[in-house]
Motif scaffolding. Structure first.
Motif, short mmCIF file in Angstrom:
data_model
loop_
_atom_site.label_atom_id
_atom_site.label_comp_id
_atom_site.label_asym_id
_atom_site.label_seq_id
_atom_site.Cartn_x
_atom_site.Cartn_y
_atom_site.Cartn_z
N ALA A 325 -3.41 3.90 -43.65
CA ALA A 325 -4.22 3.28 -44.70
C ALA A 325 -4.56 1.85 -44.29
N PRO A 326 -5.64 1.28 -44.84
CA PRO A 326 -6.07 -0.03 -44.35
C PRO A 326 -5.24 -1.22 -44.86
N THR A 327 -4.49 -1.06 -45.94
CA THR A 327 -3.69 -2.18 -46.41
C THR A 327 -2.27 -1.71 -46.74
N GLU A 328 -1.39 -2.67 -46.83
CA GLU A 328 0.01 -2.39 -47.11
C GLU A 328 0.17 -1.74 -48.49
N ILE A 329 -0.57 -2.26 -49.45
CA ILE A 329 -0.46 -1.70 -50.80
C ILE A 329 -0.87 -0.24 -50.84
N LEU A 330 -1.96 0.05 -50.16
CA LEU A 330 -2.43 1.44 -50.15
C LEU A 330 -1.43 2.35 -49.45
N ALA A 331 -0.84 1.84 -48.37
CA ALA A 331 0.15 2.64 -47.66
C ALA A 331 1.34 2.91 -48.58
N GLN A 332 1.73 1.88 -49.31
CA GLN A 332 2.85 2.03 -50.23
C GLN A 332 2.55 3.04 -51.32
N GLN A 333 1.31 2.97 -51.84
CA GLN A 333 0.94 3.92 -52.89
C GLN A 333 0.93 5.35 -52.35
N CYS A 349 9.52 12.11 -45.19
CA CYS A 349 8.46 11.15 -44.90
C CYS A 349 9.04 9.73 -44.87
N ALA A 350 8.33 8.84 -44.20
CA ALA A 350 8.79 7.46 -44.11
C ALA A 350 7.61 6.52 -44.09
N LEU A 351 7.88 5.26 -44.45
CA LEU A 351 6.81 4.26 -44.52
C LEU A 351 7.00 3.22 -43.42
N LEU A 352 5.96 2.99 -42.65
CA LEU A 352 6.03 1.95 -41.63
C LEU A 352 4.88 0.96 -41.80
N THR A 353 5.24 -0.28 -42.14
CA THR A 353 4.22 -1.33 -42.24
C THR A 353 4.76 -2.55 -41.52
N GLY A 354 3.97 -3.61 -41.51
CA GLY A 354 4.40 -4.84 -40.87
C GLY A 354 5.67 -5.40 -41.47
N SER A 355 5.94 -5.09 -42.76
CA SER A 355 7.12 -5.70 -43.36
C SER A 355 8.40 -4.89 -43.17
N VAL A 356 8.31 -3.74 -42.49
CA VAL A 356 9.55 -3.04 -42.13
C VAL A 356 10.03 -3.64 -40.81
N ILE A 377 3.89 7.43 -42.84
CA ILE A 377 2.82 6.81 -43.61
C ILE A 377 2.80 5.33 -43.26
N GLY A 378 1.63 4.73 -43.08
CA GLY A 378 1.65 3.30 -42.77
C GLY A 378 0.29 2.67 -42.64
N THR A 379 0.35 1.44 -42.17
CA THR A 379 -0.88 0.69 -41.92
C THR A 379 -1.19 0.81 -40.43
N HIS A 380 -2.03 -0.11 -39.92
CA HIS A 380 -2.35 -0.02 -38.49
C HIS A 380 -1.12 -0.31 -37.62
N ALA A 381 0.01 -0.64 -38.25
CA ALA A 381 1.27 -0.75 -37.50
C ALA A 381 1.58 0.55 -36.77
N LEU A 382 1.03 1.66 -37.27
CA LEU A 382 1.26 2.97 -36.63
C LEU A 382 0.71 3.05 -35.21
#
Ligand code: ADP
Ligand code: MG
Length: 697
Positions: A325-333, A349-356, A377-382
């Motif tokens: 997803a394009p933003t952290e909030i969207l990834a979280q949702q 499933c797991a969440l990977l964003t810049g703040s992990v 699930i994540g942002t462009h951190a993927l």
């Protein structure tokens, strides 16, 4: 022998170095071929004559036969003008000249018969024509063409006598020297016959020097056909080549996780549109080729569940899947939504964003590489290199337009064969444009909302109703709802826009002292933005004052009011996207478009369309009509912007026809190696290299 179409424009009779320079600068005309592609934008029917009594306020350019009954210079020395009186049996009209008055006065004879041509303007009670074209009856008989082309030109060109007439003379000179060999046929004979197309040579002659209406129409049809066919062939060839090259994972089974989820955990019945799209995806994943599918569906149409079921197809066959997803909030949702849906299925499933960060990141990456995580699930951190999958088979990208092709391609490298791709977007693109832009992606469309949605009510209000609007918001807030107030993006007139937003914030604060307010704009640090967004998402604030940074995807079902300030400054698609932020809960939602008191006709049209419909595809079509394709994302690369005569809006029928022709040609001859396609292939390659060259130049 070199094709004369490539000859430098300078060497055409009547041009020379000075005019060549101006033709290049003003109209991008570098060669004789470029000149021939500067098509008339309309034609004047000079076989038709009007009488003076027929003139009314809507009359455009017309031609009248009559007698010059008076001619004299009037006005003071420096503002002298030449004024004539022109009569026919039905009335009289004034003719006016401000320039070259001496010369014109000398060349005209009072009492003689003339043909005049021009656009009448109302002047007091009568009409007048300024700088009319004027001919004697004898001159009229000499000119044999009754349909006269009109070319677009510029003030600068006019100074060098390259007005529409001047350009027409150049066309004449060029066509006289170009033979049938230079304008050699490129379309296969079979196609020419099947659609009764004029030859290329004839078409170019007709379009610049039409002999009659029906032949002109045929010429225009032929040229549009060719333009659109070339674009289609180019795009479809990319797709065919990719299909031949990119072998994909075969997803044979959907017998386990997919079936279990579908039968036992699906929280609602799928809409017919969702089912249809899933069938399309199923077909792709069984083909042995890499899937590259664009899923278009209006906001709230239920793309997430389709993407989840698609990921299950991969998981059932021993693969992992990811959703970006394009933003952290969207990834979280997405994380929240998807983990709720799969909680009883045994899928992980797991969440990977810049703040992990730190240990939890290490653990996550390890689990991923061991195949313990099914869905990441994540942002462009993927995309980053340390993110290694055990066996990635399906990539879902949400809100496609925020990611570039290069970024997507990086994800493809995370396995030995490229994984399947599902790209989702909530920005509907008109079908005609999608056919052209995404010729290389297959397109699926969810054109149906889940049942029981309350359509958002859209209202247009002007600045003088602000108190009433704020009163209305207050009532909704009292019921426990939340509201968005959106301001134009801070850009060109940066300070002005910023003040606008701040003034808005201040007045909201004054008017709603009992509520908490969040504010988000593009100049804030990402972390601060994120923090403010979260407060609103969690209901800690009731009002969100923001610029369009909130446009994409955020889901706050309790928000039921969207106020768009200075709505006239937004494009239709953007207004529609913003409106999609509300209407996500059970309550009636409202979108209020605030504008200034005075609006241009186009702005009024836009507001009216928004009030009238919630249908994203309708809105996209209207947007295309109002703005043309040039402004729409992605059109620049596609060749659509190079269209000279064909229009994606007006020629959708030809486009659909031509697409079938292109598919047929490529099915028979994927690499255009057959003899009958020889010239077509050469022409395609020539066009392509010209395009590449144009980019460098
Ligand atoms: P979008 O296409 O904008 O991503 P979502 O996938 O977020 O839309 O779906 C919007 C809402 O509609 C979600 O709350 C989802 O659970 C619900 N929904 C999706 N499909 C259906 C359906 N077939 N029937 C009822 N509700 C549905
Ligand atoms: Mg979504």
């Amino acid at each position: 022998m070199q094709n004369k179409l490539h000859t430098n424009i300078e060497y055409l009779k009547g041009v020379g170095p000075k005019r060549a320079e101006i033709l290049q600068a003003e109209l991008n005309i570098f060669t004789w071929g470029d000149l021939l592609h500067h098509f008339p934008f309309r034609y004047v029917d000079k076989s038709k004559f009007y009488t003076i009594e027929e003139i009314d306020e809507n009359t455009q350019f017309i031609q009248i036969k009559g007698r010059l009954s008076a001619l004299r210079l009037v006005g003071a020395a420096r503002k002298m003008r030449l004024q004539g009186r022109f009569e026919d049996s039905t009335g009289s009209i004034d003719l006016v000249w401000f320039a070259k008055t001496d010369w014109i006065q000398k060349s005209l004879k009072v009492g003689a018969d003339y043909i005049i041509y021009g656009k009448p303007n109302k002047f007091g009670r009568s009409y007048s024509i300024t700088h009319p074209e004027i001919k004697t009856i004898g001159e009229l008989k000499q000119s044999d063409h009754s349909l006269e082309p009109v070319y677009s030109t510029t003030e600068k060109l006019k100074k060098f006598n390259l007005d529409s007439k001047g350009l027409s003379k150049l066309m004449y000179n060029a066509l006289e020297l170009l033979g049938p060999i230079d304008l050699n046929e490129v379309l296969p004979l079979e196609v020419l016959d099947a659609y009764k197309l004029l030859s290329r040579n004839k078409a170019y002659h007709q379009v610049h020097f039409p002999t009659d209406g029906p032949s002109l129409e045929k010429a225009i049809f032929r040229i549009k056909f060719e333009e659109l066919l070339l674009i289609q062939l180019r795009l479809l060839r990319v797709k065919i080549n990719r299909n031949i090259q990119n072998q994909g994972f075969l997803l044979e089974k959907v017998d386990h996780k997919f079936k279990d989820f579908y039968e036992n955990h699906l929280p609602f019945a799928l809409t017919e549109a969702q089912k249809r799209v899933l069938k399309e995806i199923r077909k792709d994943t069984l083909s042995g080729k890499q899937m590259n599918r664009l899923l278009q569906g209006d906001v709230g149409s239920g793309k997430t569940i389709v993407s989840l079921l698609t990921m299950l197809m991969a998981i059932d066959n021993g693969f992992q899947a990811c959703i970006m997803a394009p933003t952290e909030i969207l990834a979280q949702q997405h994380m929240e939504g998807i983990s709720e849906l799969i909680q009883k299925t045994g899928i992980t499933c797991a969440l990977l964003t810049g703040s992990v960060k730190g240990t939890s990141r290490k653990q996550l990456l390890l689990a991923l590489s061991l195949g313990e995580i099914d869905i990441l699930i994540g942002t462009h951190a993927l995309i980053e290199d340390p993110v290694v999958f055990k066996n990635l088979g399906m990539v879902v990208v949400d809100e496609q337009h925020r990611f570039g092709v290069a970024q997507r391609a990086k994800l493809w490298k995370k396995n030995t064969k490229p994984p399947h791709n599902l790209v989702m977007t909530a920005t509907p693109i008109p079908r005609t444009l999608a056919m052209t832009l995404y010729g290389d992606l297959d397109v699926s469309i969810i054109d149906e909302l889940p049942p029981g949605r309350k359509p958002i009510k859209t209202i247009h209000r002007r600045e003088n109703s602000r108190l009433e609007v704020f009163g209305f918001i207050a009532k909704e807030l009292e019921k426990g709802r939340q509201a968005y107030l959106v301001y134009p993006l801070i850009e060109e007139s940066e300070t002005l826009d910023f003040n606008h937003l701040m003034d808005g914030y201040e007045s909201v604060k004054r008017f709603f002292p009992q509520y908490s307010i969040s504010m988000v704009h593009g100049k804030m640090k990402p972390a601060d933005k994120e923090f403010e967004m979260q407060r609103f998402v969690k209901g800690k604030t009731q009002i969100m004052v923001a610029t369009t940074v909130i446009e994409v995807g955020v889901n706050v079902p309790n928000a039921s009011i969207m106020v768009i300030e200075s709505a006239e400054r937004f494009g239709l698609s953007q207004l529609h996207q913003l409106r999609g932020r509300v209407g996500r809960g059970a309550d009636q939602s409202y979108c209020i478009l605030m504008t200034g008191l005075k609006l241009s006709t186009e702005s009024k049209q836009r507001m009216a369309i928004m009030v009238e419909t919630n249908d994203g595809f309708r809105i996209a079509e209207e947007d295309l009509k109002l703005r043309g394709p040039g402004d729409i994302e992605g059109t620049q690369q596609s060749g659509v912007a190079d269209l000279k005569l064909a229009s994606l809006v007006k020629d959708s029928k030809i486009l659909a026809l031509v697409r079938q022709v292109a598919i047929h040609i490529l099915q028979e001859d994927p690499f255009l190696d057959k003899h009958e396609n020889k010239y077509l292939k050469e022409y395609l390659i020539e066009q392509q290299s010209k395009k590449a060259w144009g980019k460098i130049a």
